[in-house]
Design a protein around this motif. Structure first.
Motif, short mmCIF file in Angstrom:
data_model
loop_
_atom_site.label_atom_id
_atom_site.label_comp_id
_atom_site.label_asym_id
_atom_site.label_seq_id
_atom_site.Cartn_x
_atom_site.Cartn_y
_atom_site.Cartn_z
N GLN A 168 -70.74 -53.40 -35.11
CA GLN A 168 -70.13 -53.34 -33.79
C GLN A 168 -69.26 -54.57 -33.53
O GLN A 168 -68.17 -54.48 -32.97
CB GLN A 168 -71.22 -53.23 -32.71
CG GLN A 168 -70.67 -53.11 -31.30
CD GLN A 168 -69.87 -51.85 -31.06
OE1 GLN A 168 -70.06 -50.84 -31.76
NE2 GLN A 168 -68.94 -51.88 -30.11
N PHE A 169 -69.79 -55.78 -33.93
CA PHE A 169 -68.98 -57.00 -33.82
C PHE A 169 -67.67 -56.84 -34.58
O PHE A 169 -66.58 -57.17 -34.08
CB PHE A 169 -69.75 -58.19 -34.38
CG PHE A 169 -70.63 -58.87 -33.38
CD1 PHE A 169 -70.12 -59.31 -32.17
CD2 PHE A 169 -71.98 -59.07 -33.62
CE1 PHE A 169 -70.92 -59.94 -31.25
CE2 PHE A 169 -72.79 -59.70 -32.70
CZ PHE A 169 -72.26 -60.13 -31.50
N ASP A 170 -67.75 -56.34 -35.81
CA ASP A 170 -66.56 -56.19 -36.64
C ASP A 170 -65.61 -55.17 -36.04
O ASP A 170 -64.38 -55.35 -36.07
CB ASP A 170 -67.00 -55.78 -38.04
CG ASP A 170 -65.83 -55.72 -39.01
OD1 ASP A 170 -65.26 -56.78 -39.31
OD2 ASP A 170 -65.45 -54.60 -39.41
N LYS A 171 -66.15 -54.09 -35.49
CA LYS A 171 -65.32 -53.05 -34.89
C LYS A 171 -64.56 -53.60 -33.68
O LYS A 171 -63.35 -53.38 -33.53
CB LYS A 171 -66.21 -51.89 -34.46
CG LYS A 171 -65.44 -50.76 -33.78
CD LYS A 171 -66.39 -49.65 -33.34
CE LYS A 171 -65.63 -48.56 -32.58
NZ LYS A 171 -66.56 -47.50 -32.10
N GLU A 172 -65.26 -54.35 -32.82
CA GLU A 172 -64.60 -54.89 -31.64
C GLU A 172 -63.54 -55.92 -32.02
O GLU A 172 -62.48 -55.99 -31.39
CB GLU A 172 -65.64 -55.52 -30.72
CG GLU A 172 -66.59 -54.50 -30.11
CD GLU A 172 -67.61 -55.15 -29.20
OE1 GLU A 172 -67.55 -56.39 -29.06
OE2 GLU A 172 -68.46 -54.43 -28.63
N SER A 173 -63.82 -56.73 -33.04
CA SER A 173 -62.83 -57.70 -33.50
C SER A 173 -61.58 -57.00 -34.03
O SER A 173 -60.45 -57.41 -33.75
CB SER A 173 -63.44 -58.59 -34.57
OG SER A 173 -62.47 -59.49 -35.08
N PHE A 174 -61.81 -55.91 -34.78
CA PHE A 174 -60.67 -55.16 -35.33
C PHE A 174 -59.86 -54.51 -34.21
O PHE A 174 -58.63 -54.45 -34.26
CB PHE A 174 -61.19 -54.10 -36.30
CG PHE A 174 -60.09 -53.32 -36.98
CD1 PHE A 174 -59.32 -53.90 -37.97
CD2 PHE A 174 -59.82 -52.01 -36.61
CE1 PHE A 174 -58.31 -53.18 -38.59
CE2 PHE A 174 -58.81 -51.29 -37.22
CZ PHE A 174 -58.05 -51.89 -38.21
N GLU A 175 -60.54 -54.02 -33.17
CA GLU A 175 -59.83 -53.43 -32.03
C GLU A 175 -58.96 -54.47 -31.32
O GLU A 175 -57.84 -54.17 -30.89
CB GLU A 175 -60.84 -52.83 -31.05
CG GLU A 175 -61.52 -51.57 -31.59
CD GLU A 175 -62.59 -51.07 -30.64
OE1 GLU A 175 -62.87 -51.78 -29.64
OE2 GLU A 175 -63.13 -49.97 -30.87
N ARG A 176 -59.48 -55.70 -31.20
CA ARG A 176 -58.65 -56.74 -30.57
C ARG A 176 -57.43 -57.07 -31.43
O ARG A 176 -56.35 -57.35 -30.91
CB ARG A 176 -59.50 -57.99 -30.33
CG ARG A 176 -60.47 -57.83 -29.18
CD ARG A 176 -61.08 -59.17 -28.77
NE ARG A 176 -62.02 -59.67 -29.78
CZ ARG A 176 -63.32 -59.39 -29.76
NH1 ARG A 176 -63.83 -58.62 -28.79
NH2 ARG A 176 -64.12 -59.87 -30.68
#
Length: 475
Positions: A168-176
């Protein structure tokens, strides 16, 4: 033409102001958006690293618990309790959304992550309490084995949930990152549109306006040529008048220079007299009183005191009085050295070199005949001495020199004074282009004294090649 110039200038000014404002607005907006997005992306890798480390710590704690209960030998030297405390603190930092760093805290906002951590909380607390039982010395072997079984049962759930949190951390970082890329595309498109608008609304009207102005100027060129012919005839008469005015101004300027020299000479002469009077008062007045004070202090020093502190204070007092006497003599010498009037300029310069070398630690040499006194007027002796004193002071303060040399010689009816150093030097053009350089380095004072002596001054200097100051005065 004047009204047209004003109209063209006003039009161009408005166009450029609008263009610059638009470009500045886009630039500032882009910088603000990108910086805000980058600020949100800061330390994402640290957060993912800490979340991933929690999985490793839980597995390591489980391994150490198994080894500890079964009494197996191992080479892992880390303390079980310290590792457990680190695991707990890191988990609490992640739950509270604050990771301590060297320069502050890293925070984030995410509803899915908060939900995942709330779901993980019972599993973490259960594993933590059982690991506390295993680390406790008061718990029995059976209790520790049950606790280990609970840990092994709940560890897969903890690891699986931590995997989802890391993803989830990685997903949110990628979205940003994707959001930042979209912002960059939008800004690029807006910049292209602004450039196209500038070309159509600004540069094209500027070109058309310039073309019209050039055409009008071409049409008026013939009229200007006729006017120029008439102006030439008038200029011939103006030139003759200007020459006469220039001659009168030069005479007035020379007269003013002569008056300035007289005033400067009177001022410098008054300063020298005041220095002489003040030096005599220091030497004969304060100097004598300080000498008497020193004699009394030395008598007091010879007395025996019961307290050693009083004896040391008296000795310090005698030393301080001696330093004050030496400083007073040095100030009196700088104001008006008696050796100058008693033995002449050469002896005074030699003594000045010795004292400067002692005080500054720089090698200062004097070259000249001190046995036979050069016959010159009193103002000339004082003026040359002050020039040498000022130049020597400049070399000590600004040149970073290892050696300074003062040379005094007489060639027939001319006195030549040279002050040379091997310091860092400077560009001669600075003396001409920077007016402050003259005052800051005392060169204006040297130049004024040389002019009052009707002498010539020459400065030879190159960067990293030292500086030489040559003053020539006719007797």
């Amino acid at each position: 033409m004047e009204r047209l110039d004003k109209r063209v200038a006003g039009s161009l000014t408005r166009f450029y102001v609008v263009a610059l404002c638009v470009v500045a607005l886009l630039t500032m907006s882009g910088l603000f958006l990108i910086r805000r997005t980058i600020r949100n992306l800061n330390h994402d890798s640290r957060v993912v690293n800490v979340a991933g480390r929690q999985r490793m710590l839980s597995q390591r704690l489980t391994k150490l618990a198994v080894l500890k209960i079964n009494s197996f030998e191992h080479r892992d030297t880390v303390s079980f309790n310290s590792l457990l405390a680190l695991w707990k603190d890191s988990h609490e930092d992640l739950v509270s959304r604050k990771l301590p760093l060297e320069k502050g805290f890293v925070t984030w906002k995410s509803q899915p992550l908060d939900t995942m951590f709330r779901e993980l909380a019972p599993v973490f607390d259960h594993i933590y309490q059982n690991l506390r039982i295993i680390s406790s010395d008061s718990a029995g072997l059976a209790g520790k084995q049950r606790a280990l079984a609970e840990v092994l049962t709940n560890e897969p759930r903890f690891l699986a949930q931590m995997d989802r949190i890391v993803f989830q951390f990685d997903k949110e970082s990628f979205e940003r990152l994707e959001n930042l890329e979209r912002i960059e595309w939008i800004l690029d498109l807006m910049t292209i549109l602004v450039l196209v608008a500038e070309g159509l609304l600004i540069f094209r009207p500027v070109v058309n306006t310039t073309r019209r102005v050039v055409r009008m100027l071409t049409e008026s060129e013939d009229a200007l040529q006729l006017s120029n012919q008439r102006l030439k005839e008038a200029n011939i008469q103006l030139v003759e008048t200007q020459k006469e005015l220039l001659r009168l101004e030069e005479e007035k300027y020379e007269l003013q220079l002569a008056e300035d020299r007289v005033r400067a000479g009177a001022l410098i002469e008054g300063q020298e007299e005041e220095r002489k009077r003040f030096a005599l008062e220091l030497h004969d007045g304060i100097g004598q009183m300080l000498t008497g004070l020193k004699l009394h202090a030395e008598k007091l020093k010879a007395m025996q005191f019961h307290d050693e502190k009083h004896q040391k204070r008296v000795e310090q007092l005698v030393t301080l009085i001696q330093d004050i006497i030496q400083t007073t003599r040095q100030v009196s010498f700088n104001l008006m050295p008696s050796v100058l009037s008693d033995f002449g300029l050469a002896s005074a310069l030699k003594l000045l070199c010795q004292q400067t070398a002692d005080l500054s630690g720089i090698k200062v040499l004097f070259e000249g005949e001190t046995g036979e006194r050069i016959l010159m007027s009193r103002p000339m002796e004082i003026g040359l001495y002050r020039i040498a004193q000022e130049a020597l002071n400049n070399a000590v303060k600004h040149a970073n020199a290892d050696q300074i040399k003062i040379k005094l010689e007489q060639n027939k009816n001319r006195i030549v004074l040279e002050i040379a150093d091997d310091g860092k030097g400077f560009l001669i053009s600075n003396l001409k282009s920077e007016g402050q350089f003259l005052t800051r380095n005392g060169m204006e004072n040297i130049r004024t004294r040389t002019q009052l002596l009707n002498g010539e001054i020459e400065i030879i200097s190159k960067v990293d090649s030292g500086t030489k100051l040559v003053v020539r005065v006719d007797l």
